[in-house]
Scaffold this active site. Structure first.
Site: not given
Ligand code: TEU
Ligand code: CA
Length: 555
Positions: A217, A271
């Site tokens: 994540d 991610e």
């Molecule tokens: O998402 C990560 C996230 O939201 C960021 O990378 C963001 O989208 C990006 O930087 C926007 O510019 C993950 C999960 O998929 C999400 O469901 C969670 O809420 C989040 O992490 C926090 O753990």
């Protein structure tokens, strides 16, 4: 286990070890998948009952969004214990059974690891709050005095990704702590060796229990500038104070060594939201992560030229590091494809997400079908988020008092949040809970009326349904009608994408309003919509066999 694995694979061992290169990974959002005990919340028993559904769909692996004990301030992405299962979902023993049962069906399991932050109810953070400023307990996080004469302003101007300041003042002594997401998700301090050791141990914990890999994540956010410098508008590569900092790579090299130490090497999936393709690819060097989500493709509008550029960009970025691209159309954070593709602006960006945007769902569904076959035909691995295979639309009329997502809450309702793509799956029947829970149960997010035609049962009976398309497409994809052939574009009009893989296979997508005739002699393997007198109509993808057979190439 050894024997079973070989039987399931039918591939040479080195090929089996590289299963992730072309896998179809299905994302399970447990809370909304299937509820076995009737409390309105999906659970592991529900997933176990539905494993045959996933096998028949034809997926190679499951990725479970966090299933650990959590106060659920961010739907499980706020973890209080990384080595157990939330009681609402089941037990650790059940998770182990689930991993083993899925494996018998030929399905591997990927667990979600959240290294950027923990829950504010994690023992480490509770200890940090109880300890004094400057204590080792606080060093695991980012505690800082406030700014201003009395320290009543945040230490710096960093903004939370969920809106508002990224700092919250701890009770009592006045220090502030950093949270790039919600205040219930304090960020860990990755300059502390203890933080490294803890996460390496958590990896081993799940790998030892049969997990085939981890989804990491917020993988580009872990490392912060210790000087806490302000964000600058045009910072160069690696210079942003909390995104994509160079020190991250050493963390993933260590993780890769752990993953590689298993007889069947484990897989690391990042991610990583980074617009810079070259910076993105650095994470996929041979001694770091195996793959990362292709968010450029996910966010790409349904336009021929933009799609072509996105595909080209992904393939070009991955080639130098010899990593496979991933093709992702949706996940638990973004607008459902059927809805997104039904809009005048069919791109996805968190910043532009607004409720009440006019949507043509019929058009969106047609495009989502075409996009699915396109994604399935591209070289690399593919992700399917639960409900995508049913063509579920985004649910946009959730009453305010039922909404759960901190993105909605913290933006003061400006951002509609992500609840609308997290509605419980409709399995059967003609009214909520559509077989998700026991009849009469109220699900944690309400399902809409009018989903009777979108249930697994209804779509299974309908050869023209999205589910039938996904099943047929994934079945064909498994057979790899392209063999090992290389990808190349075939010249086509502006409104058409056509590419070959090898000499025998062509994928053809018509974005334009003019129907396009197929080459004579081509055999149609599958089409996302009926052809019109042998021509491919707008927003339709077809897979063709032998379309080049007539030409000078011969065979
Ligand atoms: O998402 C990560 C996230 O939201 C960021 O990378 C963001 O989208 C990006 O930087 C926007 O510019 C993950 C999960 O998929 C999400 O469901 C969670 O809420 C989040 O992490 C926090 O753990
Ligand atoms: Ca339940």
């Amino acid at each position: 286990m050894e024997v079973r694995e070989a039987a399931v694979e039918g591939r040479s061992s080195s090929r089996a070890e590289q299963w992730w290169r072309d896998a179809v990974v299905y994302q399970v959002y447990v809370r909304s998948f299937a509820d076995a005990n009737g409390d309105g919340i999906g659970d592991l028993a529900g997933v176990r009952e539905r494993l045959p559904y996933l096998r028949d769909l034809g997926v190679d692996a499951l990725w479970f969004s966090p299933w650990y004990p959590s106060p659920m301030a961010d739907s499980g992405y706020d973890i209080s214990d990384y080595r157990s299962i939330d009681p609402a979902f089941g037990t650790l023993a059940e998770a182990e059974q689930l991993i083993a049962e899925a494996r018998v069906l030929g399905i591997r399991t990927i667990v979600d690891i959240v290294p950027n932050h923990v829950s504010d109810q994690h023992p480490w953070f509770e200890a940090a709050l109880a300890a004094a400023p400057g204590s080792p307990e606080r060093e695991r996080f980012w505690f800082r005095p406030g700014s201003g004469a009395d320290g009543s302003s945040p230490p710096n101007g960093w903004q939370s990704i969920f809106g508002g300041s990224a700092w919250t003042r701890a009770n009592g002594d006045g220090e502030w702590y950093l949270h790039l997401f919600a205040p219930e998700q304090p960020d860990l301090n990755w300059t502390e060796p203890e933080v490294w050791a803890e996460h390496e141990d958590v990896l081993r914990f799940w790998f030892d229990r049969g997990a085939a890999g981890v989804r990491i994540d917020s993988a580009a956010l872990l490392v912060k500038d210790p000087a806490l410098a302000e964000e600058r508008p045009h910072s160069g590569p690696g210079e942003h104070p909390f995104t994509d900092r160079d020190d991250l790579h050493e963390i993933y090299r260590r993780w890769r060594a752990i993953a590689d130490s298993y007889d069947e090497p484990r897989v690391l999936v990042g991610e990583i939201w980074l617009p810079d393709a070259e910076r993105f690819a650095r994470y996929l060097r041979p001694d770091e992560l195996h793959t990362a989500f292709n968010f450029d493709f996910l966010g790409c509008p349904w336009e021929a030229d933009r799609m072509r550029r996105s595909i080209d960009g992904a393939l070009a970025a991955h080639a130098p590091v010899d990593a496979p691209a991933t093709w992702v159309l949706s996940n638990h954070d973004v607008t459902r494809p059927v809805t997104r593709y039904g809009r005048a602006d069919s791109s996805f960006a968190f910043e532009s997400k607004r409720a009440g945007t006019p949507t043509d769902l019929e058009r969106g569904a047609r495009r989502a079908r075409a996009a699915a076959l396109l994604a399935m035909a591209l070289p690399g691995s593919m992700y399917v988020y639960q409900g995508e295979e049913l063509g579920l639309p985004e649910v946009e009329d959730i009453p305010h008092d039922r909404r759960q997502d901190p993105m909605w809450l913290r933006s003061g309702g400006v951002d509609p949040g992500r609840d609308g793509c997290r509605i419980p799956i409709p399995w059967s029947g003609d009214h909520p809970p559509y077989g998700f829970s026991a009849d009469g149960a109220r699900t944690w997010l309400d399902q809409p009326d009018g989903w009777a035609a979108l249930t697994v049962a209804a779509e299974s009976e309908d050869p023209a349904s999205m589910l039938s398309l996904y099943r047929a497409g994934l079945r064909l994809r498994r057979k790899a009608p392209w063999g090992g052939g290389a990808f190349r574009w075939i010249p086509s009009g502006d409104e058409v994408l056509a590419f070959a893989r090898g000499e025998d296979f062509v994928c053809f997508v018509n974005f334009g309003s003019e129907p396009v005739a197929l080459p004579p002699g081509a055999e149609i393997l599958i089409a996302s919509n009926d052809l019109e007198g042998g021509a491919v109509s707008q927003d339709t993808t077809v897979w063709l066999l032998n379309p080049l057979g007539q030409g000078e190439e011969g065979r």
